[in-house]
Design a protein around this motif. Structure first.
Motif, PDB file in Angstrom:
ATOM      1  N   PHE A 382      37.750  -1.924 -12.671  1.00  7.53           N
ATOM      2  CA  PHE A 382      37.143  -3.588 -13.195  1.00  7.53           C
ATOM      3  C   PHE A 382      37.295  -4.509 -11.855  1.00  7.53           C
ATOM      4  CE2 PHE A 382      37.435  -1.351 -17.316  1.00  7.53           C
ATOM      5  CZ  PHE A 382      35.914  -1.227 -17.504  1.00  7.53           C
ATOM      6  N   ILE A 383      38.366  -4.232 -11.987  1.00  6.28           N
ATOM      7  CA  ILE A 383      38.212  -5.703 -10.978  1.00  6.28           C
ATOM      8  C   ILE A 383      37.677  -5.106  -9.178  1.00  6.28           C
ATOM      9  CG2 ILE A 383      40.178  -6.721  -9.522  1.00  6.28           C
ATOM     10  CD1 ILE A 383      42.231  -6.221 -11.674  1.00  6.28           C
ATOM     11  N   MET A 384      37.651  -4.529  -9.199  1.00  3.97           N
ATOM     12  CA  MET A 384      36.956  -4.217  -7.956  1.00  3.97           C
ATOM     13  C   MET A 384      35.641  -4.339  -7.960  1.00  3.97           C
ATOM     14  SD  MET A 384      39.140  -4.461  -5.715  1.00  3.97           S
ATOM     15  CE  MET A 384      38.231  -4.745  -4.065  1.00  3.97           C
ATOM     16  N   THR A 385      34.826  -3.877  -9.122  1.00  4.15           N
ATOM     17  CA  THR A 385      33.683  -4.081  -9.017  1.00  4.15           C
ATOM     18  C   THR A 385      33.058  -5.201  -9.083  1.00  4.15           C
ATOM     19  OG1 THR A 385      33.604  -3.789 -11.872  1.00  4.15           O
ATOM     20  CG2 THR A 385      33.370  -2.270 -10.500  1.00  4.15           C
ATOM     21  N   ARG A 386      33.887  -6.433  -9.683  1.00  4.36           N
ATOM     22  CA  ARG A 386      33.407  -7.777  -9.666  1.00  4.36           C
ATOM     23  C   ARG A 386      34.167  -7.991  -7.990  1.00  4.36           C
ATOM     24  NH1 ARG A 386      36.845  -7.985 -14.078  1.00  4.36           N
ATOM     25  NH2 ARG A 386      38.409  -8.713 -14.339  1.00  4.36           N
ATOM     26  N   ILE A 387      34.978  -7.532  -7.472  1.00  2.00           N
ATOM     27  CA  ILE A 387      34.993  -8.450  -6.346  1.00  2.00           C
ATOM     28  C   ILE A 387      34.038  -7.913  -5.090  1.00  2.00           C
ATOM     29  CG2 ILE A 387      36.853  -7.870  -4.158  1.00  2.00           C
ATOM     30  CD1 ILE A 387      39.165  -8.453  -5.943  1.00  2.00           C
ATOM     31  N   ALA A 388      33.611  -6.689  -5.062  1.00  2.66           N
ATOM     32  CA  ALA A 388      32.662  -6.118  -3.946  1.00  2.66           C
ATOM     33  C   ALA A 388      31.142  -5.919  -4.746  1.00  2.66           C
ATOM     34  CB  ALA A 388      33.373  -4.995  -4.197  1.00  2.66           C
ATOM     35  N   ASN A 389      31.032  -6.417  -5.804  1.00  2.03           N
ATOM     36  CA  ASN A 389      29.951  -6.260  -6.393  1.00  2.03           C
ATOM     37  C   ASN A 389      29.738  -5.483  -6.328  1.00  2.03           C
ATOM     38  OD1 ASN A 389      27.662  -7.645  -7.830  1.00  2.03           O
ATOM     39  ND2 ASN A 389      26.557  -8.082  -6.213  1.00  2.03           N
ATOM     40  N   VAL A 390      29.815  -3.843  -6.734  1.00  2.00           N
ATOM     41  CA  VAL A 390      29.077  -2.646  -7.049  1.00  2.00           C
ATOM     42  C   VAL A 390      28.835  -1.919  -7.883  1.00  2.00           C
ATOM     43  CG1 VAL A 390      29.912  -2.488  -4.536  1.00  2.00           C
ATOM     44  CG2 VAL A 390      31.018  -1.900  -5.875  1.00  2.00           C
ATOM     45  N   PRO A 391      28.268  -1.391  -7.889  1.00  2.00           N
ATOM     46  CA  PRO A 391      27.997  -0.487  -9.564  1.00  2.00           C
ATOM     47  C   PRO A 391      29.323   0.438  -9.596  1.00  2.00           C
ATOM     48  CG  PRO A 391      26.451  -0.244  -7.737  1.00  2.00           C
ATOM     49  CD  PRO A 391      27.155  -0.647  -7.270  1.00  2.00           C
ATOM     50  N   MET A 392      29.769   0.564 -10.842  1.00  2.00           N
ATOM     51  CA  MET A 392      30.479   1.039 -11.522  1.00  2.00           C
ATOM     52  C   MET A 392      30.775   2.635 -10.991  1.00  2.00           C
ATOM     53  SD  MET A 392      33.922   1.857 -12.961  1.00  2.00           S
ATOM     54  CE  MET A 392      34.100   0.416 -13.938  1.00  2.00           C
ATOM     55  N   ARG A 393      29.559   2.991 -11.004  1.00  2.00           N
ATOM     56  CA  ARG A 393      28.970   4.453 -11.158  1.00  2.00           C
ATOM     57  C   ARG A 393      28.832   5.304  -9.501  1.00  2.00           C
ATOM     58  NH1 ARG A 393      23.646   7.230 -12.753  1.00  2.00           N
ATOM     59  NH2 ARG A 393      24.561   6.130 -15.174  1.00  2.00           N
ATOM     60  N   LEU A 395      31.658   2.803  -7.364  1.00  2.00           N
ATOM     61  CA  LEU A 395      32.891   3.083  -7.000  1.00  2.00           C
ATOM     62  C   LEU A 395      33.453   4.293  -7.743  1.00  2.00           C
ATOM     63  CD1 LEU A 395      34.958   1.361  -6.401  1.00  2.00           C
ATOM     64  CD2 LEU A 395      34.954   0.559  -8.608  1.00  2.00           C
ATOM     65  N   VAL A 396      33.333   4.996  -8.367  1.00  2.00           N
ATOM     66  CA  VAL A 396      34.057   6.082  -8.967  1.00  2.00           C
ATOM     67  C   VAL A 396      33.790   7.048  -8.710  1.00  2.00           C
ATOM     68  CG1 VAL A 396      34.110   7.747 -10.963  1.00  2.00           C
ATOM     69  CG2 VAL A 396      33.941   5.107 -11.727  1.00  2.00           C
ATOM     70  N   ALA A 397      32.692   7.054  -7.643  1.00  2.00           N
ATOM     71  CA  ALA A 397      32.125   8.538  -6.611  1.00  2.00           C
ATOM     72  C   ALA A 397      33.087   8.537  -5.955  1.00  2.00           C
ATOM     73  CB  ALA A 397      30.163   8.608  -6.531  1.00  2.00           C
ATOM     74  N   ASP A 398      33.337   6.995  -5.041  1.00  2.00           N
ATOM     75  CA  ASP A 398      34.290   6.932  -4.173  1.00  2.00           C
ATOM     76  C   ASP A 398      34.853   6.954  -3.915  1.00  2.00           C
ATOM     77  OD1 ASP A 398      32.152   6.643  -2.061  1.00  2.00           O
ATOM     78  OD2 ASP A 398      31.421   5.497  -2.273  1.00  2.00           O
ATOM     79  N   THR A 399      36.060   7.047  -5.540  1.00  2.00           N
ATOM     80  CA  THR A 399      37.340   7.218  -5.714  1.00  2.00           C
ATOM     81  C   THR A 399      37.738   8.067  -6.363  1.00  2.00           C
ATOM     82  OG1 THR A 399      36.315   4.981  -6.713  1.00  2.00           O
ATOM     83  CG2 THR A 399      38.879   5.836  -7.106  1.00  2.00           C
ATOM     84  N   LEU A 400      36.735   8.826  -6.300  1.00  2.00           N
ATOM     85  CA  LEU A 400      37.405  10.191  -7.269  1.00  2.00           C
ATOM     86  C   LEU A 400      38.138  11.294  -5.870  1.00  2.00           C
ATOM     87  CD1 LEU A 400      34.309  11.821  -9.353  1.00  2.00           C
ATOM     88  CD2 LEU A 400      37.070  10.689  -9.669  1.00  2.00           C
ATOM     89  N   PRO A 401      38.109  11.354  -4.645  1.00  2.00           N
ATOM     90  CA  PRO A 401      38.632  12.473  -4.037  1.00  2.00           C
ATOM     91  C   PRO A 401      40.045  11.693  -3.718  1.00  2.00           C
ATOM     92  CG  PRO A 401      36.741  11.516  -3.018  1.00  2.00           C
ATOM     93  CD  PRO A 401      36.659  10.940  -4.325  1.00  2.00           C
ATOM     94  N   TYR A 402      40.096  10.537  -3.834  1.00  2.59           N
ATOM     95  CA  TYR A 402      41.334   9.924  -3.594  1.00  2.59           C
ATOM     96  C   TYR A 402      42.629  10.303  -4.588  1.00  2.59           C
ATOM     97  CZ  TYR A 402      39.975   7.579   0.400  1.00  2.59           C
ATOM     98  OH  TYR A 402      39.332   7.623   2.162  1.00  2.59           O
TER      99      TYR A 402
END
Length: 434
Positions: A382-393, A395-402
């Motif tokens: 939630f914090i990074m969606t506000r900072i980066a102004n990107v859709p949650m979907r 962000l989650v897709a790019d987070t999953l590998p990590y």
């Protein structure tokens, strides 16, 4: 489960879903329980006062928060980023590697994943997306994933809270987090290197090696902060709580005197933000203290412990079950709530099974940190969606590998306790006796 306890749980759940802070919801549920049991309401105040003012260790939380805020308001984080860029920015995907490296160093200062993401994470987001070098969602996902390292490498606010509920040595907990945190960072750097070649990430203009000594000198006061803290704790000079005060004072002196990057208005803003954050955490701790008293009256920990022991679980099976439970709870609950409400119920069973409390603490904290980047609740998401102004979907897709890589590291820590305990043992830790 008694009717008063079931009613208390129902009230807490309902108020939390209505948006009331979890700490206040737990106090309200506990008051209802005591009313239904016909007990004195003064017990609530008694539990608050005993819990909040008899635990010296809790002073470390606001002091570490203040230290992080002072660093973010000055140029300490900026100088750290420049030094990290000089070291690893020259490689393919260098800025992504810088993101990991700065989180390792910043972890030795703030003890908070939120402070890492909201502070240096903002600058990393700007640096990585400038001129379209990386997509905003990838930069935000990496920043969220690297911020997880912060509370695992000491100092660590979640470990301070775990030490509070488990009555465990903070010093040995801090030592136990060093290798797991570095291993998780190393795993992410390997994944970045592989991804960089596959996606042809950009290469930054290399900083001439002859400039590295000068940049190191400029960043030296920042780099010395973790050294000062660790020497203070493990050299026997300070307690971990006193080390938190040293961290705040050190950050203040460096920002005011050496770098001269913080004015009176900046300092006021840091203190105000720290006070607000501390108040919210303090209210949650207060609610947990009162509700834990209710849980104790209901004999929930002992009943659960006897139930689990009756299933004849071995320690490894229990740890696997705890991992699954905490990962699932991390999808919907805030980490501090899990640490203060759920974990105390699990501790008696862990102790009965002979599980080392320092090892268990690191496993618990890693689980809670992974919850910060686990959908759908993940606070860092939630914090990074506000900072980066990107859709949650995205962000989650790019987070999953990590996230997958970090879960793999968690499995290693669970199955091989020595990955956690070898460093504390070097400093004389004896461990639990079954």
């Amino acid at each position: 489960m008694s009717i008063p306890f079931a009613s208390a749980l129902a009230i807490i759940t309902a108020l939390a879903f209505l948006g009331l802070p979890m700490g206040i919801a737990m106090i309200a549920g506990s008051v209802l329980y005591l009313l239904m049991r016909g007990q004195d309401m003064g017990i609530v105040a008694e539990q608050l006062l005993n819990g909040m003012y008899s635990n010296y260790i809790m002073l470390a939380v606001p002091l570490f928060i203040l230290a992080a805020e002072i660093m973010n308001s000055g140029t300490m984080s900026e100088r750290l980023l420049k030094w990290c860029d000089a070291l690893v920015g020259r490689f393919r995907g260098g800025l992504a590697q810088v993101n990991v490296l700065q989180s390792i160093v910043f972890a030795g200062m703030s003890g908070s994943a939120i402070a890492d993401a909201a502070g240096s994470g903002k600058m990393m987001q700007f640096m990585m997306t400038k001129d379209g070098k990386y997509t905003p969602s990838y930069a935000a996902a990496l920043t969220a994933a690297t911020a997880v390292i912060g509370p695992i490498i000491p100092p660590s606010i979640p470990m301070v809270l775990y030490a509070l509920v488990a009555d465990t040595s903070i010093g040995y907990l801090f030592l136990a987090g060093v290798f797991p945190g570095l291993l998780m960072a190393g795993a992410m750097m390997v994944l970045i290197a592989v991804t960089a070649r596959r996606k042809n990430f950009p290469v930054e203009p290399p900083v001439p090696l002859r400039q590295l000594p000068r940049m190191t000198w400029h960043a030296l006061p920042v780099l010395m902060m973790p050294v000062v803290l660790m020497y203070g704790i493990y050299g026997g000079v300070t307690t971990p709580t006193e080390a938190a005060a040293v961290a705040a004072f050190y950050a203040l002196i460096v920002s005011l005197v050496i770098y001269r990057s913080v004015g009176a208005r900046d300092l006021y803003g840091s203190v105000l933000t720290s006070a607000k954050t501390t108040a919210s955490i303090g209210m949650l701790i207060a609610g947990a203290l009162v509700f834990n008293y209710v849980v104790t009256i209901e004999n929930i920990p002992r009943s659960l412990s006897m139930l689990l022991l009756s299933w004849d679980l071995d320690p490894l099976t229990f740890l696997i079950a705890v991992n699954i439970l905490l990962l699932l709870l991390g999808c919907v609950l805030e980490g501090t709530t899990i640490l203060l409400v759920i974990v105390p119920v699990l501790i008696p069973t862990a102790q009965a099974l002979g599980i080392d409390m320092v090892h268990f603490g690191v496993v618990v904290v890693v689980n809670i940190m992974l919850g910060l980047i686990t959908p759908p609740y993940g606070l860092l998401l939630f914090i990074m969606t506000r900072i980066a102004n990107v859709p949650m979907r995205a962000l989650v897709a790019d987070t999953l590998p990590y996230l997958g890589m970090l879960v793999g590291a968690l499995i290693l820590f669970t199955f091989v306790p020595e990955t956690v305990l070898w460093l504390p043992r070097l400093f004389g830790y004896q461990g639990a006796t079954p």
